[in-house]
Design a protein around this motif. Structure first.
Motif, PDB file in Angstrom:
ATOM      1  N   PHE A 287       0.821  -1.209   0.000  1.00 48.55           N
ATOM      2  CA  PHE A 287       0.000   0.000   0.000  1.00 48.55           C
ATOM      3  C   PHE A 287       0.853   1.254   0.000  1.00 48.55           C
ATOM      4  O   PHE A 287       1.861   1.345   0.695  1.00 48.55           O
ATOM      5  CB  PHE A 287      -0.919   0.028   1.223  1.00 48.55           C
ATOM      6  CG  PHE A 287      -1.816   1.241   1.262  1.00 48.55           C
ATOM      7  CD1 PHE A 287      -2.938   1.314   0.462  1.00 48.55           C
ATOM      8  CD2 PHE A 287      -1.505   2.314   2.093  1.00 48.55           C
ATOM      9  CE1 PHE A 287      -3.755   2.438   0.485  1.00 48.55           C
ATOM     10  CE2 PHE A 287      -2.313   3.448   2.119  1.00 48.55           C
ATOM     11  CZ  PHE A 287      -3.440   3.496   1.310  1.00 48.55           C
ATOM     12  N   SER A 288       0.419   2.228  -0.807  1.00 46.36           N
ATOM     13  CA  SER A 288       0.994   3.570  -0.794  1.00 46.36           C
ATOM     14  C   SER A 288      -0.151   4.574  -0.758  1.00 46.36           C
ATOM     15  O   SER A 288      -1.125   4.423  -1.496  1.00 46.36           O
ATOM     16  CB  SER A 288       1.836   3.825  -2.060  1.00 46.36           C
ATOM     17  OG  SER A 288       2.977   2.990  -2.097  1.00 46.36           O
ATOM     18  N   PRO A 289      -0.075   5.598   0.085  1.00 48.35           N
ATOM     19  CA  PRO A 289      -1.135   6.609   0.135  1.00 48.35           C
ATOM     20  C   PRO A 289      -0.916   7.686  -0.921  1.00 48.35           C
ATOM     21  O   PRO A 289       0.214   7.920  -1.366  1.00 48.35           O
ATOM     22  CB  PRO A 289      -0.995   7.198   1.539  1.00 48.35           C
ATOM     23  CG  PRO A 289       0.479   7.091   1.804  1.00 48.35           C
ATOM     24  CD  PRO A 289       0.943   5.820   1.127  1.00 48.35           C
ATOM     25  N   TRP A 290      -2.017   8.318  -1.328  1.00 43.76           N
ATOM     26  CA  TRP A 290      -1.873   9.525  -2.135  1.00 43.76           C
ATOM     27  C   TRP A 290      -1.058  10.538  -1.341  1.00 43.76           C
ATOM     28  O   TRP A 290      -1.235  10.679  -0.130  1.00 43.76           O
ATOM     29  CB  TRP A 290      -3.237  10.121  -2.455  1.00 43.76           C
ATOM     30  CG  TRP A 290      -4.125   9.285  -3.329  1.00 43.76           C
ATOM     31  CD1 TRP A 290      -5.278   8.664  -2.960  1.00 43.76           C
ATOM     32  CD2 TRP A 290      -3.934   8.992  -4.714  1.00 43.76           C
ATOM     33  NE1 TRP A 290      -5.821   7.996  -4.033  1.00 43.76           N
ATOM     34  CE2 TRP A 290      -5.014   8.176  -5.129  1.00 43.76           C
ATOM     35  CE3 TRP A 290      -2.956   9.332  -5.647  1.00 43.76           C
ATOM     36  CZ2 TRP A 290      -5.140   7.697  -6.430  1.00 43.76           C
ATOM     37  CZ3 TRP A 290      -3.077   8.855  -6.950  1.00 43.76           C
ATOM     38  CH2 TRP A 290      -4.153   8.052  -7.329  1.00 43.76           C
ATOM     39  N   ARG A 291      -0.195  11.252  -2.036  1.00 43.25           N
ATOM     40  CA  ARG A 291       0.636  12.253  -1.365  1.00 43.25           C
ATOM     41  C   ARG A 291       0.167  13.661  -1.721  1.00 43.25           C
ATOM     42  O   ARG A 291      -0.367  14.386  -0.909  1.00 43.25           O
ATOM     43  CB  ARG A 291       2.103  12.047  -1.748  1.00 43.25           C
ATOM     44  CG  ARG A 291       2.647  10.709  -1.256  1.00 43.25           C
ATOM     45  CD  ARG A 291       4.038  10.445  -1.786  1.00 43.25           C
ATOM     46  NE  ARG A 291       4.544   9.147  -1.347  1.00 43.25           N
ATOM     47  CZ  ARG A 291       5.662   8.587  -1.795  1.00 43.25           C
ATOM     48  NH1 ARG A 291       6.411   9.214  -2.690  1.00 43.25           N
ATOM     49  NH2 ARG A 291       6.042   7.402  -1.343  1.00 43.25           N
ATOM     50  N   GLU A 292       0.370  14.045  -2.985  1.00 44.91           N
ATOM     51  CA  GLU A 292      -0.073  15.372  -3.423  1.00 44.91           C
ATOM     52  C   GLU A 292      -1.581  15.415  -3.647  1.00 44.91           C
ATOM     53  O   GLU A 292      -2.234  16.419  -3.377  1.00 44.91           O
ATOM     54  CB  GLU A 292       0.631  15.754  -4.729  1.00 44.91           C
ATOM     55  CG  GLU A 292       2.093  16.082  -4.619  1.00 44.91           C
ATOM     56  CD  GLU A 292       2.600  16.700  -5.917  1.00 44.91           C
ATOM     57  OE1 GLU A 292       2.005  17.700  -6.368  1.00 44.91           O
ATOM     58  OE2 GLU A 292       3.565  16.173  -6.488  1.00 44.91           O
ATOM     59  N   ALA A 293      -2.130  14.337  -4.169  1.00 46.03           N
ATOM     60  CA  ALA A 293      -3.535  14.327  -4.564  1.00 46.03           C
ATOM     61  C   ALA A 293      -4.463  14.448  -3.359  1.00 46.03           C
ATOM     62  O   ALA A 293      -4.141  13.970  -2.271  1.00 46.03           O
ATOM     63  CB  ALA A 293      -3.843  13.038  -5.328  1.00 46.03           C
ATOM     64  N   PRO A 294      -5.622  15.071  -3.541  1.00 47.12           N
ATOM     65  CA  PRO A 294      -6.604  15.137  -2.445  1.00 47.12           C
ATOM     66  C   PRO A 294      -6.999  13.737  -1.994  1.00 47.12           C
ATOM     67  O   PRO A 294      -7.106  12.816  -2.813  1.00 47.12           O
ATOM     68  CB  PRO A 294      -7.795  15.863  -3.096  1.00 47.12           C
ATOM     69  CG  PRO A 294      -7.211  16.608  -4.242  1.00 47.12           C
ATOM     70  CD  PRO A 294      -6.081  15.763  -4.742  1.00 47.12           C
ATOM     71  N   HIS A 295      -7.209  13.572  -0.709  1.00 49.74           N
ATOM     72  CA  HIS A 295      -7.545  12.245  -0.201  1.00 49.74           C
ATOM     73  C   HIS A 295      -8.246  12.370   1.147  1.00 49.74           C
ATOM     74  O   HIS A 295      -8.177  13.400   1.812  1.00 49.74           O
ATOM     75  CB  HIS A 295      -6.281  11.388  -0.045  1.00 49.74           C
ATOM     76  CG  HIS A 295      -5.198  12.037   0.750  1.00 49.74           C
ATOM     77  ND1 HIS A 295      -4.183  12.767   0.151  1.00 49.74           N
ATOM     78  CD2 HIS A 295      -4.955  12.095   2.092  1.00 49.74           C
ATOM     79  CE1 HIS A 295      -3.370  13.232   1.093  1.00 49.74           C
ATOM     80  NE2 HIS A 295      -3.826  12.842   2.283  1.00 49.74           N
ATOM     81  N   PHE A 296      -8.916  11.298   1.510  1.00 49.23           N
ATOM     82  CA  PHE A 296      -9.589  11.229   2.805  1.00 49.23           C
ATOM     83  C   PHE A 296      -8.656  10.558   3.813  1.00 49.23           C
ATOM     84  O   PHE A 296      -8.026   9.551   3.520  1.00 49.23           O
ATOM     85  CB  PHE A 296     -10.878  10.412   2.711  1.00 49.23           C
ATOM     86  CG  PHE A 296     -11.916  10.998   1.787  1.00 49.23           C
ATOM     87  CD1 PHE A 296     -12.431  12.260   2.015  1.00 49.23           C
ATOM     88  CD2 PHE A 296     -12.376  10.282   0.698  1.00 49.23           C
ATOM     89  CE1 PHE A 296     -13.387  12.807   1.166  1.00 49.23           C
ATOM     90  CE2 PHE A 296     -13.336  10.808  -0.154  1.00 49.23           C
ATOM     91  CZ  PHE A 296     -13.839  12.081   0.084  1.00 49.23           C
TER      92      PHE A 296
END
Length: 240
Positions: free
Chosen positions: A59-68
């Motif tokens: 798993f990798s989270p969004w970094r720059e992109a909007p996210h919850f």
């Protein structure tokens, strides 16, 4: 267990947003790929991390992109977009096609592929995710975790609740309204193309051309929930 027929396992990147009900079919696909011996990395909102790892994925989270970062945030956004109003739905879609948001999603997809090399990409249908995936030159499949979303002449427009027209006027409605819906999305093209030009990709003539550039468009809802389309592009695969 490796069911890849002796071939090396494929490294997939699954790039999705947490839109609630769209996540389970995407993670089910990821889990099946893992079961068959392939490797899947999920790029998504932090709210999906635990579920992705439970499915056997990295798993990798969004970094720059909007996210919850919480279910509360996600629920509030979904509630704001609901209401059965097609115009409101298209306005919501246009928000996801804004230049800044599109660019952020694209950059996150590209940087993740650079950090964790992938052979193919399974991409949520947002413009920024598709642009980023296509900019990597990896084979890309667009995931449609609902009924077919593309405005299609001969079909009622998604979100209207209409049944296919049986009379002359209603058949004309089903032919004209999807074209009008596509026209409503046309103002997003300059913003999308300003992002696309950064990656030496050909400019778009319409928003849904991003689907046409994918090797597959996987509609992940049973056809029993949708109406039969008069004609679909060759790269569209319906779940059976």
């Amino acid at each position: 267990m490796n069911e890849s027929g002796g071939r090396p396992p494929t490294r997939f990147l699954l790039a999705v947003i947490d839109a609630g009900g769209t996540v389970p079919p995407a993670l089910s696909l990821a889990a099946e790929l893992v079961r068959r011996g392939h490797h899947v990395r999920v790029l998504a909102d932090p709210t999906i991390g635990a579920s992705a790892r439970s499915a056997g994925c990295d798993f990798s989270p969004w970094r720059e992109a909007p996210h919850f970062t919480s279910i509360t945030e996600q629920t509030a956004m979904i509630a704001a977009l609901e209401g059965g109003n097609p115009l409101r739905a298209f306005q919501g879609a246009k928000r996801f096609a804004g230049k800044a948001m599109t660019a952020r999603y694209a950059r996150d997809v590209i940087s993740t592929v650079r950090e964790f090399p992938s052979d193919a990409i399974l991409a949520d249908g947002l413009p920024g995710i598709l642009i980023g995936a296509q900019a990597t030159s990896r084979p890309t499949a667009a995931l449609v975790a609902q009924t077919y979303v593309r405005p299609t002449p001969g079909l009622p427009l998604l979100g209207t609740g209409w049944s296919p027209g049986t009379g002359v006027l209603r058949r004309a409605r089903d032919k004209i309204v999807p074209k009008m819906a596509s026209m409503l999305l046309a103002p997003t093209l300059p913003r999308l193309n300003s992002v696309i030009e950064n990656y030496e990709l050909l400019p778009l003539d319409n928003v849904f051309e991003l689907y046409d550039r994918c090797v597959r468009v996987l509609v992940m809802t049973s056809p029993s929930f949708d109406f039969k389309a008069p004609q679909l592009p060759d790269n569209v695969a319906l779940r059976i």
